[in-house]
Design a protein around this motif. Structure first.
Motif, PDB file in Angstrom:
ATOM      1  N   ASP A   1       0.822  -1.209   0.000  1.00  0.00           N
ATOM      2  CA  ASP A   1       0.000   0.000   0.000  1.00  0.00           C
ATOM      3  C   ASP A   1       0.857   1.261   0.000  1.00  0.00           C
ATOM      4  N   SER A   2       2.154   1.124   0.136  1.00  0.00           N
ATOM      5  CA  SER A   2       3.035   2.298   0.089  1.00  0.00           C
ATOM      6  C   SER A   2       2.887   2.977  -1.262  1.00  0.00           C
ATOM      7  N   ALA A   3       2.500   4.243  -1.249  1.00  0.00           N
ATOM      8  CA  ALA A   3       2.195   4.984  -2.475  1.00  0.00           C
ATOM      9  C   ALA A   3       1.852   6.414  -2.088  1.00  0.00           C
ATOM     10  N   VAL A   4       1.590   7.229  -3.106  1.00  0.00           N
ATOM     11  CA  VAL A   4       1.038   8.562  -2.868  1.00  0.00           C
ATOM     12  C   VAL A   4      -0.456   8.492  -3.147  1.00  0.00           C
ATOM     13  N   TYR A   5      -1.244   8.998  -2.212  1.00  0.00           N
ATOM     14  CA  TYR A   5      -2.692   9.006  -2.355  1.00  0.00           C
ATOM     15  C   TYR A   5      -3.123  10.434  -2.671  1.00  0.00           C
ATOM     16  N   LEU A   6      -3.722  10.583  -3.850  1.00  0.00           N
ATOM     17  CA  LEU A   6      -4.106  11.901  -4.348  1.00  0.00           C
ATOM     18  C   LEU A   6      -5.619  12.066  -4.310  1.00  0.00           C
ATOM     19  N   CYS A   7      -6.041  13.239  -3.930  1.00  0.00           N
ATOM     20  CA  CYS A   7      -7.454  13.606  -3.983  1.00  0.00           C
ATOM     21  C   CYS A   7      -7.622  14.675  -5.048  1.00  0.00           C
ATOM     22  N   ALA A   8      -8.720  14.617  -5.774  1.00  0.00           N
ATOM     23  CA  ALA A   8      -9.012  15.621  -6.803  1.00  0.00           C
ATOM     24  C   ALA A   8     -10.490  15.968  -6.731  1.00  0.00           C
ATOM     25  N   SER A   9     -10.836  17.127  -7.280  1.00  0.00           N
ATOM     26  CA  SER A   9     -12.243  17.508  -7.345  1.00  0.00           C
ATOM     27  C   SER A   9     -12.530  18.206  -8.666  1.00  0.00           C
ATOM     28  N   SER A  10     -13.787  18.145  -9.062  1.00  0.00           N
ATOM     29  CA  SER A  10     -14.237  18.860 -10.250  1.00  0.00           C
ATOM     30  C   SER A  10     -15.638  19.387  -9.997  1.00  0.00           C
ATOM     31  N   ALA A  11     -16.021  20.388 -10.790  1.00  0.00           N
ATOM     32  CA  ALA A  11     -17.262  21.099 -10.510  1.00  0.00           C
ATOM     33  C   ALA A  11     -18.495  20.349 -10.966  1.00  0.00           C
ATOM     34  N   LEU A  12     -18.419  19.722 -12.160  1.00  0.00           N
ATOM     35  CA  LEU A  12     -19.613  19.144 -12.741  1.00  0.00           C
ATOM     36  C   LEU A  12     -19.790  17.694 -12.339  1.00  0.00           C
ATOM     37  N   THR A  13     -21.010  17.222 -12.370  1.00  0.00           N
ATOM     38  CA  THR A  13     -21.267  15.820 -12.065  1.00  0.00           C
ATOM     39  C   THR A  13     -21.809  15.059 -13.261  1.00  0.00           C
ATOM     40  N   THR A  14     -22.272  15.742 -14.277  1.00  0.00           N
ATOM     41  CA  THR A  14     -22.938  15.053 -15.371  1.00  0.00           C
ATOM     42  C   THR A  14     -22.116  14.998 -16.643  1.00  0.00           C
ATOM     43  N   ALA A  15     -20.978  15.582 -16.632  1.00  0.00           N
ATOM     44  CA  ALA A  15     -20.137  15.571 -17.826  1.00  0.00           C
ATOM     45  C   ALA A  15     -18.693  15.702 -17.404  1.00  0.00           C
ATOM     46  N   THR A  16     -17.822  15.444 -18.326  1.00  0.00           N
ATOM     47  CA  THR A  16     -16.401  15.558 -18.031  1.00  0.00           C
ATOM     48  C   THR A  16     -16.035  17.003 -17.710  1.00  0.00           C
ATOM     49  N   ASP A  17     -15.280  17.188 -16.677  1.00  0.00           N
ATOM     50  CA  ASP A  17     -14.800  18.508 -16.310  1.00  0.00           C
ATOM     51  C   ASP A  17     -13.373  18.365 -15.813  1.00  0.00           C
ATOM     52  N   THR A  18     -12.650  19.425 -15.836  1.00  0.00           N
ATOM     53  CA  THR A  18     -11.255  19.383 -15.421  1.00  0.00           C
ATOM     54  C   THR A  18     -11.159  19.016 -13.946  1.00  0.00           C
ATOM     55  N   GLN A  19     -10.254  18.107 -13.639  1.00  0.00           N
ATOM     56  CA  GLN A  19     -10.017  17.706 -12.266  1.00  0.00           C
ATOM     57  C   GLN A  19      -8.816  18.478 -11.714  1.00  0.00           C
ATOM     58  N   TYR A  20      -8.977  18.982 -10.504  1.00  0.00           N
ATOM     59  CA  TYR A  20      -7.919  19.711  -9.808  1.00  0.00           C
ATOM     60  C   TYR A  20      -7.457  18.874  -8.629  1.00  0.00           C
ATOM     61  N   PHE A  21      -6.143  18.743  -8.523  1.00  0.00           N
ATOM     62  CA  PHE A  21      -5.566  17.812  -7.561  1.00  0.00           C
ATOM     63  C   PHE A  21      -5.026  18.513  -6.326  1.00  0.00           C
ATOM     64  N   GLY A  22      -5.055  17.780  -5.228  1.00  0.00           N
ATOM     65  CA  GLY A  22      -4.394  18.200  -4.007  1.00  0.00           C
ATOM     66  C   GLY A  22      -2.931  17.790  -4.022  1.00  0.00           C
ATOM     67  N   PRO A  23      -2.189  18.131  -2.963  1.00  0.00           N
ATOM     68  CA  PRO A  23      -0.752  17.841  -2.916  1.00  0.00           C
ATOM     69  C   PRO A  23      -0.429  16.382  -2.637  1.00  0.00           C
ATOM     70  N   GLY A  24      -1.408  15.603  -2.223  1.00  0.00           N
ATOM     71  CA  GLY A  24      -1.183  14.187  -1.992  1.00  0.00           C
ATOM     72  C   GLY A  24      -0.680  13.857  -0.593  1.00  0.00           C
ATOM     73  N   THR A  25      -0.851  12.596  -0.220  1.00  0.00           N
ATOM     74  CA  THR A  25      -0.301  12.043   1.020  1.00  0.00           C
ATOM     75  C   THR A  25       0.628  10.898   0.657  1.00  0.00           C
ATOM     76  N   ARG A  26       1.881  11.009   1.073  1.00  0.00           N
ATOM     77  CA  ARG A  26       2.824   9.914   0.813  1.00  0.00           C
ATOM     78  C   ARG A  26       2.774   8.949   1.975  1.00  0.00           C
ATOM     79  N   LEU A  27       2.327   7.723   1.692  1.00  0.00           N
ATOM     80  CA  LEU A  27       2.225   6.677   2.717  1.00  0.00           C
ATOM     81  C   LEU A  27       3.387   5.704   2.580  1.00  0.00           C
ATOM     82  N   THR A  28       4.054   5.458   3.685  1.00  0.00           N
ATOM     83  CA  THR A  28       5.106   4.446   3.744  1.00  0.00           C
ATOM     84  C   THR A  28       4.695   3.413   4.761  1.00  0.00           C
ATOM     85  N   VAL A  29       4.610   2.158   4.325  1.00  0.00           N
ATOM     86  CA  VAL A  29       4.263   1.050   5.217  1.00  0.00           C
ATOM     87  C   VAL A  29       5.511   0.213   5.447  1.00  0.00           C
ATOM     88  N   LEU A  30       5.911   0.092   6.723  1.00  0.00           N
ATOM     89  CA  LEU A  30       7.148  -0.628   7.067  1.00  0.00           C
ATOM     90  C   LEU A  30       6.853  -2.047   7.548  1.00  0.00           C
TER      91      LEU A  30
END
Lengths: 112, 115
Positions: free
Chosen positions: B86-115
């Motif tokens: 599961d070690s990876a970067v987890y990114l969240c994004a959002s877009s304005a529309l729900t019924t059609a394709t719209d540009t997604q804007y991303f957050g800075p991400g969370t880097r997860l390290t599992v030891l």
């Protein structure tokens, strides 16, 4: 299923020069959108440019422009007058109905 | 206008431990996405919300991953128990529309390290 292919793992360019990144995709959809995102070492995914498939005119954003060839399913990005701040991983992405499919990325390194 | 906010930025845990990530989308954006980005690869969609409804969770490993967006605004992604893979970067994004394709804007991400 859609696939996005970026065949260049890394590209190096000198400041002020031009570099072109290639991207091809495979889809049976007729309506879709294509994007280029850049991801610098900070990991923030930043939108560079967007192209709607129904538009024949190639999108342009300042020093960034695309060459969209719909029949060939090709979507290349040209960075003109490269700057040190352009150093980043560049991802090509395909979107049909809200599901973004990314390529593997091309690392662009701008050298002084 | 504030962008997509994610926390924490970094997380280091031992395997079998639980972990949670939080995301607050751009104000007014109805669609929220969670992606996982493995090293050297592009992001892959885990789940997509339209308001509070999960409309695409086909890529979410439901045996250990869960997500919620109770009031249709911020969202939490949880892993329990975490595995080394599961070690990876987890990114969240959002877009304005729900019924059609719209540009997604991303957050800075969370880097997860599992030891």
């Amino acid at each position: 299923a859609q696939t996005v292919t970026q065949s260049q793992p890394e590209m190096s360019v000198q400041e002020a020069e031009t570099v072109t990144l290639s991207c091809t995709y495979d889809t049976s959809e007729s309506n879709y959108y294509l994007f280029w995102y850049k991801q610098p070492p900070s990991r923030q995914m930043i939108l560079v440019i967007r192209q709607e498939a129904y538009k024949q005119q190639n999108a342009t954003e300042n020093r960034f422009s695309v060459n969209f060839q719909k029949a060939a399913k090709s979507f290349s990005l040209k960075i003109s007058d490269s700057q040190l701040g352009d150093t980043a991983m560049y991802f090509c992405a395909f979107d049909s109905w809200g599901k973004l499919q990314f390529g593997a990325g091309t690392q662009v390194v701008v050298t002084p | 206008e504030a962008g997509v906010v994610q926390s924490p930025r970094y997380k280091i845990i031992e395997k079998k431990q639980p972990v949670a990530f939080w995301c607050n989308p751009i104000s007014g954006h109805n669609t929220l996405y969670w992606y996982r980005q493995n090293l050297g690869q592009g992001p892959e969609l885990l789940i997509r919300y339209e308001n509070e409804e999960a409309v695409d969770d086909s890529q979410l490993p439901k045996d250990r991953f869960s997500a919620e967006r109770l009031k249709g605004v911020d969202s939490t992604l949880k892993i329990q128990p975490a595995e080394l893979g599961d070690s990876a970067v987890y990114l969240c994004a959002s877009s304005a529309l729900t019924t059609a394709t719209d540009t997604q804007y991303f957050g800075p991400g969370t880097r997860l390290t599992v030891l």
